[in-house]
Design a protein around this motif. Structure first.
Motif, PDB file in Angstrom:
ATOM      1  N   SER A  97       0.814  -1.212   0.000  1.00  0.00           N
ATOM      2  CA  SER A  97       0.000   0.000   0.000  1.00  0.00           C
ATOM      3  C   SER A  97       0.854   1.272   0.000  1.00  0.00           C
ATOM      4  CB  SER A  97      -0.934   0.018   1.214  1.00  0.00           C
ATOM      5  OG  SER A  97      -0.188   0.092   2.403  1.00  0.00           O
ATOM      6  N   TYR A  98       2.169   1.131  -0.087  1.00  0.00           N
ATOM      7  CA  TYR A  98       3.059   2.296  -0.137  1.00  0.00           C
ATOM      8  C   TYR A  98       3.033   2.901  -1.532  1.00  0.00           C
ATOM      9  CZ  TYR A  98       7.308   5.046  -0.362  1.00  0.00           C
ATOM     10  OH  TYR A  98       8.201   6.059  -0.550  1.00  0.00           O
ATOM     11  N   PHE A  99       2.699   4.164  -1.634  1.00  0.00           N
ATOM     12  CA  PHE A  99       2.670   4.841  -2.927  1.00  0.00           C
ATOM     13  C   PHE A  99       3.562   6.054  -2.963  1.00  0.00           C
ATOM     14  CE2 PHE A  99      -1.322   2.645  -3.063  1.00  0.00           C
ATOM     15  CZ  PHE A  99      -1.258   2.088  -4.317  1.00  0.00           C
ATOM     16  N   ALA A 100       3.479   6.870  -1.959  1.00  0.00           N
ATOM     17  CA  ALA A 100       4.152   8.161  -2.018  1.00  0.00           C
ATOM     18  C   ALA A 100       4.753   8.485  -0.664  1.00  0.00           C
ATOM     19  CB  ALA A 100       3.148   9.240  -2.408  1.00  0.00           C
ATOM     20  N   ASP A 101       5.795   9.293  -0.704  1.00  0.00           N
ATOM     21  CA  ASP A 101       6.443   9.741   0.522  1.00  0.00           C
ATOM     22  C   ASP A 101       5.761  11.031   0.962  1.00  0.00           C
ATOM     23  OD1 ASP A 101       8.177   9.783   2.598  1.00  0.00           O
ATOM     24  OD2 ASP A 101       9.915  10.410   1.441  1.00  0.00           O
ATOM     25  N   VAL A 102       4.755  10.895   1.814  1.00  0.00           N
ATOM     26  CA  VAL A 102       3.964  12.044   2.269  1.00  0.00           C
ATOM     27  C   VAL A 102       3.845  12.031   3.785  1.00  0.00           C
ATOM     28  CG1 VAL A 102       2.622  12.184   0.147  1.00  0.00           C
ATOM     29  CG2 VAL A 102       1.780  10.816   2.014  1.00  0.00           C
ATOM     30  N   TRP A 103       3.672  13.203   4.369  1.00  0.00           N
ATOM     31  CA  TRP A 103       3.410  13.328   5.798  1.00  0.00           C
ATOM     32  C   TRP A 103       2.718  14.649   6.030  1.00  0.00           C
ATOM     33  CZ3 TRP A 103       8.097  13.568   3.463  1.00  0.00           C
ATOM     34  CH2 TRP A 103       8.835  14.723   3.612  1.00  0.00           C
ATOM     35  N   MET A 104       2.181  14.825   7.214  1.00  0.00           N
ATOM     36  CA  MET A 104       1.463  16.060   7.541  1.00  0.00           C
ATOM     37  C   MET A 104       2.382  17.004   8.292  1.00  0.00           C
ATOM     38  SD  MET A 104      -2.317  14.707   8.499  1.00  0.00           S
ATOM     39  CE  MET A 104      -2.986  16.349   8.546  1.00  0.00           C
ATOM     40  N   ALA A 105       2.189  18.284   8.052  1.00  0.00           N
ATOM     41  CA  ALA A 105       2.932  19.306   8.793  1.00  0.00           C
ATOM     42  C   ALA A 105       2.488  19.270  10.254  1.00  0.00           C
ATOM     43  CB  ALA A 105       2.685  20.676   8.176  1.00  0.00           C
TER      44      ALA A 105
END
Length: 189
Positions: free
Chosen positions: A155-163
């Protein structure tokens, strides 16, 4: 690359300890953020404010998530953002590959348990001890754990995180993705 978030009007928290549901203010372009290729499809993705929700799942990250599971029960997640993440053919290939390997590992577990049952049914005592070791300390816990890690990795697609204040989604993106976002933003202004 930063994307603004806003409160999801369709999902209000039912409980006081429930995380706040957020949505992206602007849609992502039809370009994969990892590879910079045109998106073949968009896949659902969820990121929480409790940390990098997009860390590539590995044995270490799964063990860390198990050790911090109490944090989630005590209200450690303040916000969630759900969005459609563009995935290219390379991403989709990885999804299929990791899921196939995870299902193959589960099949090995089932075959080993089936072989033990058949050996027991036919009273093949010379196979009892090897099959017992193969199930309990061997394939069942180890292969099951690896199957879970591989399924999560699919399920890993993108390197994202929340501020930190949870009002922006940060995307570590390919230059083609950044160019597509900047072009879209320039057109809208």
């Amino acid at each position: 690359m930063l994307f603004e978030t806003d409160i999801n009007p369709d999902r209000a928290p039912v409980f006081a300890a429930a995380p706040l549901e957020l949505i992206l203010v602007e849609a992502m372009p039809d370009v994969c953020s990892e590879h910079g290729e045109p998106a073949a499809e968009s896949r659902p993705f969820t990121v929480s404010s409790s940390g990098p929700g997009s860390e590539i799942p590995s044995v270490g990250s799964v063990l860390r998530s198990l050790s911090t599971s109490r944090k989630y029960r005590t209200g450690g997640v303040r916000a969630l953002v759900r969005f459609a993440c563009p995935a290219c053919v390379y991403c989709l290939h990885d999804v299929r590959r990791y899921r196939r390997i995870a299902l193959l590992l589960l099949l090995v577990i089932a075959i080993t348990i089936g072989a033990t049952i058949v050996a027991r049914y036919f009273a093949a005592q010379q196979f009892y001890l090897p099959l017992a070791f193969a199930i309990l300390p061997g394939c069942f816990p180890i292969l099951l754990f690896l199957a879970v890690v591989l399924w999560k990795r699919s399920s890993y697609f993108a390197d994202v995180w929340m501020a930190d204040p949870a009002n922006q989604l940060i995307v570590f993106a390919h230059p083609n993705f950044v160019a597509a976002v900047q072009e879209r933003r320039a057109e809208s202004h």
